[in-house]
Design an enzyme around this catalytic site. Sequence first.
Site: not given
Length: 285
Positions: A52, A96, A119
């Site tokens: 990422k 994460q 997200d």
Amino acid sequence: MKIIDGKLLAEELNKDLARKNLLFKQKFHKKPYLAVVLVGDNAASSIYVKNKEKQANIVGIESEVINLNKNVSEKELLDVIESLNKNNKVDGILVQLPLPNHIDSKNVIDNINPDKDVDGFNARNVGLLAMGIPKVIPCTPLGCYKMLENITNLEGKKIAVLGRSNIVGKPLAYLLTNKNATVTLIHSKSKGIKEICMNSDIIVAAIGKPKFVKHTWVHKKSIVIDVGINVISERGRRKIVGDVDFEKTFSKVRAISPVPGGVGPMTIHCLLLNTYNLAYLKVNL
Ligand code: NAP
């Protein structure tokens, strides 16, 4: 198009995003900023986060990784989130997953400022998506949608979504319903899965079971998106496969996404796109 090449599509979309980020920097004298919080040393998570970071750099997004010890307390993690919420430089915050068992992931996610929840997992953003007025759409469902809209009109299409997790299946079902598709959401207690798939125009498999969807579940007009990432051992070698039996299904359908090289790169593109969009919304408030 037979193979739905997510890697190629993501590369094209990333070029466009890089142009937008350049204009953003010229106009606002900063790059969109993504903060990633990584707890512990889970090997897969570390690889995802590195990837990422690399992709963010390529498209002109500034990123920071905050590494926390696996024994960090929930309170300490919440303090980090709070400081990122308050930090005006930060546009997007990603925690994460998975987090260690002693931490309540839902509580952590719900403590991210919804305007920085890149997200889209925060209850407010899930609610807005469910109501058809989304602000941030979770990255993997958005990636699946972009792959589908690139090849077909979704209105009125019958779509079988296999898996009802909060990160893939459910938000994807909301998103596709908002786009006027007719969605059947399938889970481990569903009956007649094969028949539902055979009667669908599109199948999206997100259950985490290698080669679960068989070539006998599809027809020649089926479009298949494979979200699954499963590590298996074949003839003594480690191999990554999806939730669809790709080798046998490929010749039986209109189009199918491979694993790897399908949904994975599109998920990362959508993370970076969400970061840009949140940064843009913030400067235009
Ligand atoms: P998850 O949280 O484990 O959820 C799995 C879902 O599949 C659940 O809803 C479960 O039903 C359902 N399921 C399990 N066995 C089933 C069966 N035999 N028949 C029908 N449904 C069944 O998984 P996830 O986090 O959504 O991830 C799914 C897969 O996608 C994994 O392989 C993951 O690695 C992959 N993934 C890929 C990306 C990417 O970027 N490519 C991103 C995220 C996830 P119940 O609800 O009834 O338990």
